[in-house]
Design a protein around this motif. Structure first.
Motif, PDB file in Angstrom:
ATOM      1  N   GLU A 171      30.049  25.944 -13.187  1.00 33.17           N
ATOM      2  CA  GLU A 171      30.365  25.652 -14.593  1.00 33.17           C
ATOM      3  C   GLU A 171      31.772  26.107 -14.969  1.00 33.17           C
ATOM      4  O   GLU A 171      32.378  25.552 -15.896  1.00 33.17           O
ATOM      5  N   LEU A 172      32.301  27.120 -14.259  1.00 32.39           N
ATOM      6  CA  LEU A 172      33.646  27.608 -14.571  1.00 32.39           C
ATOM      7  C   LEU A 172      34.718  26.559 -14.280  1.00 32.39           C
ATOM      8  O   LEU A 172      35.851  26.689 -14.746  1.00 32.39           O
ATOM      9  N   ALA A 173      34.364  25.516 -13.514  1.00 39.83           N
ATOM     10  CA  ALA A 173      35.307  24.428 -13.267  1.00 39.83           C
ATOM     11  C   ALA A 173      35.554  23.605 -14.530  1.00 39.83           C
ATOM     12  O   ALA A 173      36.473  22.769 -14.559  1.00 39.83           O
ATOM     13  N   GLY A 174      34.746  23.839 -15.552  1.00 35.00           N
ATOM     14  CA  GLY A 174      34.944  23.146 -16.825  1.00 35.00           C
ATOM     15  C   GLY A 174      34.653  21.655 -16.722  1.00 35.00           C
ATOM     16  O   GLY A 174      33.715  21.229 -16.050  1.00 35.00           O
ATOM     17  N   ASP A 175      35.490  20.850 -17.363  1.00 38.44           N
ATOM     18  CA  ASP A 175      35.265  19.404 -17.389  1.00 38.44           C
ATOM     19  C   ASP A 175      36.055  18.680 -16.300  1.00 38.44           C
ATOM     20  O   ASP A 175      36.318  17.477 -16.405  1.00 38.44           O
ATOM     21  N   ALA A 176      36.433  19.399 -15.253  1.00 39.01           N
ATOM     22  CA  ALA A 176      37.197  18.794 -14.158  1.00 39.01           C
ATOM     23  C   ALA A 176      36.386  17.686 -13.489  1.00 39.01           C
ATOM     24  O   ALA A 176      35.172  17.804 -13.298  1.00 39.01           O
ATOM     25  N   ASP A 177      37.051  16.598 -13.106  1.00 37.50           N
ATOM     26  CA  ASP A 177      36.411  15.489 -12.410  1.00 37.50           C
ATOM     27  C   ASP A 177      36.576  15.586 -10.892  1.00 37.50           C
ATOM     28  O   ASP A 177      35.742  15.082 -10.146  1.00 37.50           O
ATOM     29  N   LYS A 178      37.679  16.228 -10.470  1.00 33.26           N
ATOM     30  CA  LYS A 178      37.948  16.374  -9.043  1.00 33.26           C
ATOM     31  C   LYS A 178      38.099  17.858  -8.725  1.00 33.26           C
ATOM     32  O   LYS A 178      38.969  18.521  -9.282  1.00 33.26           O
ATOM     33  N   VAL A 179      37.239  18.358  -7.821  1.00 34.63           N
ATOM     34  CA  VAL A 179      37.189  19.794  -7.571  1.00 34.63           C
ATOM     35  C   VAL A 179      37.286  20.067  -6.071  1.00 34.63           C
ATOM     36  O   VAL A 179      36.624  19.408  -5.266  1.00 34.63           O
ATOM     37  N   ARG A 180      38.103  21.030  -5.712  1.00 34.21           N
ATOM     38  CA  ARG A 180      38.219  21.509  -4.326  1.00 34.21           C
ATOM     39  C   ARG A 180      37.502  22.852  -4.234  1.00 34.21           C
ATOM     40  O   ARG A 180      37.830  23.792  -4.949  1.00 34.21           O
ATOM     41  N   CYS A 181      36.518  22.954  -3.337  1.00 32.89           N
ATOM     42  CA  CYS A 181      35.730  24.175  -3.149  1.00 32.89           C
ATOM     43  C   CYS A 181      36.025  24.728  -1.754  1.00 32.89           C
ATOM     44  O   CYS A 181      35.715  24.057  -0.747  1.00 32.89           O
ATOM     45  N   ALA A 182      36.601  25.912  -1.702  1.00 33.72           N
ATOM     46  CA  ALA A 182      37.087  26.454  -0.437  1.00 33.72           C
ATOM     47  C   ALA A 182      36.235  27.622   0.034  1.00 33.72           C
ATOM     48  O   ALA A 182      35.874  28.493  -0.753  1.00 33.72           O
ATOM     49  N   PHE A 183      35.912  27.613   1.328  1.00 32.86           N
ATOM     50  CA  PHE A 183      35.186  28.646   2.064  1.00 32.86           C
ATOM     51  C   PHE A 183      33.678  28.523   1.875  1.00 32.86           C
ATOM     52  O   PHE A 183      33.188  27.908   0.926  1.00 32.86           O
ATOM     53  N   ASP A 184      32.952  29.164   2.807  1.00 33.94           N
ATOM     54  CA  ASP A 184      31.500  28.994   2.917  1.00 33.94           C
ATOM     55  C   ASP A 184      30.760  29.274   1.622  1.00 33.94           C
ATOM     56  O   ASP A 184      29.847  28.535   1.242  1.00 33.94           O
ATOM     57  N   ALA A 185      31.127  30.365   0.939  1.00 31.36           N
ATOM     58  CA  ALA A 185      30.381  30.774  -0.241  1.00 31.36           C
ATOM     59  C   ALA A 185      30.479  29.754  -1.373  1.00 31.36           C
ATOM     60  O   ALA A 185      29.679  29.780  -2.309  1.00 31.36           O
ATOM     61  N   ALA A 186      31.442  28.858  -1.307  1.00 31.95           N
ATOM     62  CA  ALA A 186      31.604  27.839  -2.356  1.00 31.95           C
ATOM     63  C   ALA A 186      30.768  26.597  -2.095  1.00 31.95           C
ATOM     64  O   ALA A 186      30.841  25.636  -2.870  1.00 31.95           O
ATOM     65  N   LEU A 187      29.960  26.587  -1.027  1.00 33.69           N
ATOM     66  CA  LEU A 187      29.207  25.382  -0.691  1.00 33.69           C
ATOM     67  C   LEU A 187      28.186  25.018  -1.763  1.00 33.69           C
ATOM     68  O   LEU A 187      28.113  23.852  -2.185  1.00 33.69           O
ATOM     69  N   HIS A 188      27.373  25.965  -2.200  1.00 31.66           N
ATOM     70  CA  HIS A 188      26.352  25.625  -3.196  1.00 31.66           C
ATOM     71  C   HIS A 188      26.974  25.156  -4.513  1.00 31.66           C
ATOM     72  O   HIS A 188      26.540  24.139  -5.077  1.00 31.66           O
ATOM     73  N   PRO A 189      28.013  25.844  -5.054  1.00 27.83           N
ATOM     74  CA  PRO A 189      28.683  25.272  -6.234  1.00 27.83           C
ATOM     75  C   PRO A 189      29.212  23.864  -5.982  1.00 27.83           C
ATOM     76  O   PRO A 189      29.142  23.002  -6.868  1.00 27.83           O
ATOM     77  N   ALA A 190      29.730  23.614  -4.769  1.00 19.67           N
ATOM     78  CA  ALA A 190      30.245  22.280  -4.444  1.00 19.67           C
ATOM     79  C   ALA A 190      29.136  21.234  -4.505  1.00 19.67           C
ATOM     80  O   ALA A 190      29.320  20.122  -5.034  1.00 19.67           O
ATOM     81  N   LEU A 191      27.970  21.576  -3.978  1.00 20.20           N
ATOM     82  CA  LEU A 191      26.846  20.645  -3.996  1.00 20.20           C
ATOM     83  C   LEU A 191      26.368  20.370  -5.420  1.00 20.20           C
ATOM     84  O   LEU A 191      26.034  19.228  -5.776  1.00 20.20           O
ATOM     85  N   LEU A 192      26.323  21.405  -6.248  1.00 20.11           N
ATOM     86  CA  LEU A 192      25.906  21.220  -7.638  1.00 20.11           C
ATOM     87  C   LEU A 192      26.884  20.324  -8.391  1.00 20.11           C
ATOM     88  O   LEU A 192      26.478  19.464  -9.187  1.00 20.11           O
ATOM     89  N   LEU A 193      28.168  20.522  -8.134  1.00 21.48           N
ATOM     90  CA  LEU A 193      29.181  19.683  -8.792  1.00 21.48           C
ATOM     91  C   LEU A 193      29.098  18.236  -8.310  1.00 21.48           C
ATOM     92  O   LEU A 193      29.249  17.297  -9.098  1.00 21.48           O
ATOM     93  N   SER A 194      28.840  18.049  -7.006  1.00 14.86           N
ATOM     94  CA  SER A 194      28.744  16.687  -6.483  1.00 14.86           C
ATOM     95  C   SER A 194      27.529  15.969  -7.048  1.00 14.86           C
ATOM     96  O   SER A 194      27.554  14.746  -7.260  1.00 14.86           O
TER      97      SER A 194
END
Length: 573
Positions: free
Chosen positions: A108-131
């Motif tokens: 959610e901290l990514a705000g209203d961003a449409d394109k997001v880069r998620c770096a490193f292993d721990a960012a995988l679950h946030p990346a999946l939720l955003l996708s």
């Protein structure tokens, strides 16, 4: 969803003996992803484990687990996978997984961003939720196992996720993004900066030949190089105050960049439940003229966190970290504070929450001092920092070295129990930290704030047997023209003042107060009338304590004179 997880776990239990619990989860995900159209990867370790089960009787149970998983909706599949992965401590498999609620708050901290880069292993679950929200998301990790896991889960939950296997710090992947989430491993040593851009290294005053970098300051420098209008960087809490290596340089560059908008202090276990590491989330804004204030948010506050039966703070389902960045603050609200950049400069770019979001006891101390004449501690005492004496088995001189355990229930230091033998060559150093009656010992390492007076009967004469202090203490020798030993002791022994001292401590393992902060700690200078009042009250307390001790001794004598203690003492004699 718990029913689905239980059904899957029950089926996976039958695979024990063939594969480990971690392997069973990965084989299940691999099998499910294949059924959703993912190509086989014959070079992958999980593929080989899957092949070993393909023709075995246990595969029927695996197929039942896969069927149950794929029968659910995509969002229910991710919830079930989260439950599976959250149960496992996955450090030995090379993949870090953050559970649903903290991952959701970070996404959610990514705000209203449409394109997001998620770096490193721990960012995988946030990346999946955003996708899953239909955003264009890239997940990048240098770890092959994490990349494969990302491909498998995104296939299973029918989400479009761009997976890149590369060092996120190298910035070799191309693309434009509206936001970045950078969650590098904590404290990872970076042996060479060869694959880190020079622009990133220059933020830290380093070059490509550096051999002393670690991931946390590099993550800060990497975040500053991102052109995104929103960047979230996770670092371990010690990075916010330590003076190790390039960490102070990274903090100064961060503050002076004008991009730092917020520091979210995360209690240990809330994001990474399998570790006791407290973390901080740094929120960066656009380049250019930055905010005049930085918001510090305490995610340990009851509005964001609740305790579990294990004592760990966990995310409250109804809380919002994003809203905390912009919420209006009143004087009664103590979950956040807006701190001027100028105040951060004055504190040498320290970004610890405790320096700016003061607890009630510290506020009370500040109010008390505001109406009084106050001096820095270094102005009213001589500060003596004890040095290590070492130990010599054949030393000819014995000293008694005080440790925090020698501070008892009384106001005075008890005779130190630790006896240390030293050689004559060490004697001069020991004499320099010899305790004298009227000195105060203040614990500045470990048990912060414990304080005791050195009594009149302390051994001070001769070359052997005198009292010294261990390295957990600072020796305070009052300057008589400023404040008496008793008045200084009475102030430092106050519960509120002890809490104020603890708020200055830093250290992820053993908390410590820096000598600089201790020197600048403010002390009220009492008037002559107040001094007389303090000394009289202190002496009255000592007289009453002596009476209590006499009564307790008489009770103990009476006990020893009664059955069966009387007979047992005679028999032992």
């Amino acid at each position: 969803m718990k029913d689905l997880s239980r059904e899957i776990w029950k089926a996976l239990e039958s695979l024990r003996g063939s594969v480990t619990a971690d392997q069973a989860i990965e084989v299940l995900l691999y099998d499910a992803a294949l059924h959703m159209g993912m190509p086989e990867s014959e070079s992958d370790r999980t593929h080989r484990e899957w092949i070993s089960l393909k023709d075995a009787d246990a595969y029927a149970e695996l197929a039942d687990s896969r069927a149950a998983l794929l029968f659910a909706s995509p969002s229910e599949r991710l919830a079930a996978i989260d439950d599976l992965l959250s149960r496992q401590a996955r450090a030995d498999r090379g993949v870090v997984w953050i559970s649903h609620l903290p991952a959701k708050r970070i996404a959610e901290l990514a705000g209203d961003a449409d394109k997001v880069r998620c770096a490193f292993d721990a960012a995988l679950h946030p990346a999946l939720l955003l996708s899953q929200q239909g955003k264009s998301v890239r997940f990048i990790s240098a770890d092959y196992a994490a990349s494969q896991l990302a491909i498998m889960i995104s296939t299973i939950i029918e989400a479009q996720l761009d997976v890149v296997t590369a060092n996120p710090f190298s910035r070799t992947d191309e693309g434009q993004f509206d936001a970045e989430i950078i969650m590098s491993p904590f404290g990872l040593r970076i042996s060479s900066g060869a694959d880190i851009p020079k622009s990133t290294l220059s933020v830290l005053g380093e070059n490509e030949r550096s051999r002393r970098l670690s991931s946390d300051p590099v993550a800060v420098a990497d975040g500053l190089q991102s052109p995104c209008p929103r960047v979230v960087v996770s670092v371990y809490d010690a990075m916010m105050f330590r003076g190790v290596g390039v960490e102070p340089i990274a903090r100064e560059a961060l503050v002076e960049s004008g991009r730092l908008q917020a520091v979210l202090s995360v209690p240990s276990g809330m994001v990474f439940p399998h570790t006791g590491i407290a973390t901080s989330l740094l929120v960066l804004g656009s380049e250019g003229t930055g905010p005049l204030n930085v918001r510090f948010v305490n995610l340990s506050d009851d509005r964001f966190a609740g305790k579990t039966v294990r004592g760990r703070r966990e995310v409250k389902p109804a809380s919002s970290w994003l809203e905390a960045l912009h919420a209006n603050l009143s004087d009664e609200q103590r979950f956040a504070a807006d701190v001027p950049v100028s105040a951060i400069r004055e504190k040498d770019y320290t970004l610890s929450l405790e320096r700016y979001l003061l607890p009630p006891a510290v506020i009370a101390v500040e109010a008390f001092l505001s109406s009084r004449r106050a001096r820095h501690l270094e102005d009213v005492v001589e500060l003596i920092r004890p040095l290590s004496m070492g130990k010599e088995e054949d030393g000819e001189f014995m000293i008694r070295e005080a440790v925090p355990g020698d501070i008892g229930d009384s106001d005075f230091l008890e005779e130190p129990k630790k006896e240390t033998l030293i050689e004559r060559a060490q004697l001069r150093k020991a004499r320099n930290q010899r305790l004298a009656p009227g000195d105060l010992l203040l614990s500045v390492k470990g048990t912060i704030g414990s304080v005791a007076l050195v009594p009149a009967e302390a051994a001070v004469d001769g070359e052997s047997g005198f009292w010294t202090a261990g390295q957990s203490f600072m020796i305070l020798r009052p300057k008589k023209s400023e404040i008496s030993s008793v008045a200084l002791y009475e102030y430092l022994s106050s519960g509120s003042v002890k809490e104020a001292l603890r708020s200055l401590a830093y250290g992820a393992g053993i908390p410590t107060i820096s000598i600089k902060d201790l020197k600048e700690f403010r002390i009220p200078v009492p008037s002559a009338e107040e001094e007389d009042e303090v000394v009289a009250a202190f002496q009255d307390r000592q007289d009453r304590l002596a009476e209590v001790r006499t009564i307790l001794e008489s009770i103990e004598h009476a006990r020893d004179a009664s059955w069966p203690h009387r007979e047992l003492q005679r028999a032992r004699a």
